[in-house]
Motif scaffolding. Structure first.
Motif, PDB file in Angstrom:
ATOM      1  N   ALA A  46       0.838  -1.185   0.000  1.00 35.21           N
ATOM      2  CA  ALA A  46       0.000   0.000   0.000  1.00 35.21           C
ATOM      3  C   ALA A  46       0.885   1.251   0.000  1.00 35.21           C
ATOM      4  O   ALA A  46       2.010   1.226   0.475  1.00 35.21           O
ATOM      5  CB  ALA A  46      -0.901   0.010   1.223  1.00 35.21           C
ATOM      6  N   GLU A  70      -3.606   5.183  -0.336  1.00 33.11           N
ATOM      7  CA  GLU A  70      -4.519   4.051  -0.164  1.00 33.11           C
ATOM      8  C   GLU A  70      -4.993   3.857   1.280  1.00 33.11           C
ATOM      9  O   GLU A  70      -5.712   2.904   1.567  1.00 33.11           O
ATOM     10  CB  GLU A  70      -3.849   2.767  -0.658  1.00 33.11           C
ATOM     11  CG  GLU A  70      -3.578   2.773  -2.146  1.00 33.11           C
ATOM     12  CD  GLU A  70      -2.818   1.549  -2.602  1.00 33.11           C
ATOM     13  OE1 GLU A  70      -3.327   0.861  -3.499  1.00 33.11           O
ATOM     14  OE2 GLU A  70      -1.719   1.292  -2.049  1.00 33.11           O
ATOM     15  N   LEU A  71      -4.620   4.731   2.180  1.00 29.59           N
ATOM     16  CA  LEU A  71      -5.057   4.623   3.579  1.00 29.59           C
ATOM     17  C   LEU A  71      -6.504   5.089   3.670  1.00 29.59           C
ATOM     18  O   LEU A  71      -6.798   6.287   3.631  1.00 29.59           O
ATOM     19  CB  LEU A  71      -4.166   5.461   4.494  1.00 29.59           C
ATOM     20  CG  LEU A  71      -2.728   4.999   4.624  1.00 29.59           C
ATOM     21  CD1 LEU A  71      -1.920   5.992   5.436  1.00 29.59           C
ATOM     22  CD2 LEU A  71      -2.660   3.614   5.242  1.00 29.59           C
ATOM     23  N   TYR A  89       0.381   3.120  11.080  1.00 30.92           N
ATOM     24  CA  TYR A  89       0.268   2.735   9.682  1.00 30.92           C
ATOM     25  C   TYR A  89       1.620   2.193   9.231  1.00 30.92           C
ATOM     26  O   TYR A  89       2.658   2.730   9.593  1.00 30.92           O
ATOM     27  CB  TYR A  89      -0.058   3.941   8.797  1.00 30.92           C
ATOM     28  CG  TYR A  89      -1.275   4.739   9.189  1.00 30.92           C
ATOM     29  CD1 TYR A  89      -2.550   4.282   8.900  1.00 30.92           C
ATOM     30  CD2 TYR A  89      -1.139   5.964   9.830  1.00 30.92           C
ATOM     31  CE1 TYR A  89      -3.675   5.031   9.226  1.00 30.92           C
ATOM     32  CE2 TYR A  89      -2.255   6.715  10.168  1.00 30.92           C
ATOM     33  CZ  TYR A  89      -3.516   6.251   9.863  1.00 30.92           C
ATOM     34  OH  TYR A  89      -4.612   6.995  10.193  1.00 30.92           O
ATOM     35  N   CYS A 135      -6.977  -3.602  10.048  1.00 30.79           N
ATOM     36  CA  CYS A 135      -7.697  -3.450   8.783  1.00 30.79           C
ATOM     37  C   CYS A 135      -6.694  -3.332   7.649  1.00 30.79           C
ATOM     38  O   CYS A 135      -5.598  -2.802   7.824  1.00 30.79           O
ATOM     39  CB  CYS A 135      -8.650  -2.268   8.803  1.00 30.79           C
ATOM     40  SG  CYS A 135      -7.897  -0.691   9.164  1.00 30.79           S
ATOM     41  N   GLY A 136      -7.061  -3.864   6.517  1.00 34.93           N
ATOM     42  CA  GLY A 136      -6.206  -3.876   5.347  1.00 34.93           C
ATOM     43  C   GLY A 136      -6.668  -4.956   4.394  1.00 34.93           C
ATOM     44  O   GLY A 136      -7.714  -5.569   4.591  1.00 34.93           O
ATOM     45  N   PHE A 148      -3.040  -9.259   4.385  1.00 34.61           N
ATOM     46  CA  PHE A 148      -2.490  -8.530   5.534  1.00 34.61           C
ATOM     47  C   PHE A 148      -3.224  -8.937   6.810  1.00 34.61           C
ATOM     48  O   PHE A 148      -2.595  -9.233   7.832  1.00 34.61           O
ATOM     49  CB  PHE A 148      -2.599  -7.021   5.305  1.00 34.61           C
ATOM     50  CG  PHE A 148      -2.282  -6.211   6.528  1.00 34.61           C
ATOM     51  CD1 PHE A 148      -0.975  -5.973   6.910  1.00 34.61           C
ATOM     52  CD2 PHE A 148      -3.300  -5.690   7.316  1.00 34.61           C
ATOM     53  CE1 PHE A 148      -0.677  -5.247   8.044  1.00 34.61           C
ATOM     54  CE2 PHE A 148      -3.017  -4.951   8.447  1.00 34.61           C
ATOM     55  CZ  PHE A 148      -1.707  -4.728   8.813  1.00 34.61           C
ATOM     56  N   CYS A 149      -4.559  -8.930   6.761  1.00 33.20           N
ATOM     57  CA  CYS A 149      -5.343  -9.280   7.950  1.00 33.20           C
ATOM     58  C   CYS A 149      -5.042 -10.705   8.413  1.00 33.20           C
ATOM     59  O   CYS A 149      -4.882 -10.951   9.610  1.00 33.20           O
ATOM     60  CB  CYS A 149      -6.834  -9.105   7.668  1.00 33.20           C
ATOM     61  SG  CYS A 149      -7.330  -7.379   7.458  1.00 33.20           S
ATOM     62  N   SER A 178     -10.249  -8.059  13.733  1.00 34.65           N
ATOM     63  CA  SER A 178      -9.888  -7.873  12.330  1.00 34.65           C
ATOM     64  C   SER A 178     -11.172  -7.831  11.513  1.00 34.65           C
ATOM     65  O   SER A 178     -12.080  -8.628  11.731  1.00 34.65           O
ATOM     66  CB  SER A 178      -9.003  -9.017  11.849  1.00 34.65           C
ATOM     67  OG  SER A 178      -8.768  -8.893  10.470  1.00 34.65           O
TER      68      SER A 178
END
Length: 91
Positions: free
Chosen positions: A1, A5-6, A26, A63-64, A68-69, A89
């Motif tokens: 990311a 993209e956040l 982040y 979150c992602g 990633f999660c 999550s």
């Protein structure tokens, strides 16, 4: 990311500004120069540096993207954080 993209960054940072116990972290794969957050995959060392140990007065929200999660849940569980008690999550 990358930084653009956040999702919901402004909303999250607005809440963090009002809640002194809320902190945000982040980590980006492609950060801009002088990025103050994490770089690359979140590691056990990053978690130990930035998050409190499992306890009554803490909670982590993950979150992602799905990979990633999945990786974060596995990592947090290996560090004795319990899902539902110490972290949540979205995926």
């Amino acid at each position: 990311a990358n930084e653009s993209e956040l999702l919901l960054r402004q909303v999250l940072e607005s809440h963090a500004a009002k809640q002194p116990k809320l902190s945000l972290f982040y980590s980006l794969m492609s950060p801009p120069p002088e990025w103050p957050g994490g770089v690359g995959f979140v590691t056990e060392e990053m978690i130990k540096e930035r998050f409190p140990p499992p306890g009554e007065d803490m909670f982590i929200v993950v979150c992602g993207p799905p990979p990633f999660c999945t990786a974060m849940k596995r990592l947090l569980r290996s560090m004795d954080y319990r899902e539902g008690r110490h972290f949540y999550s979205y995926l």
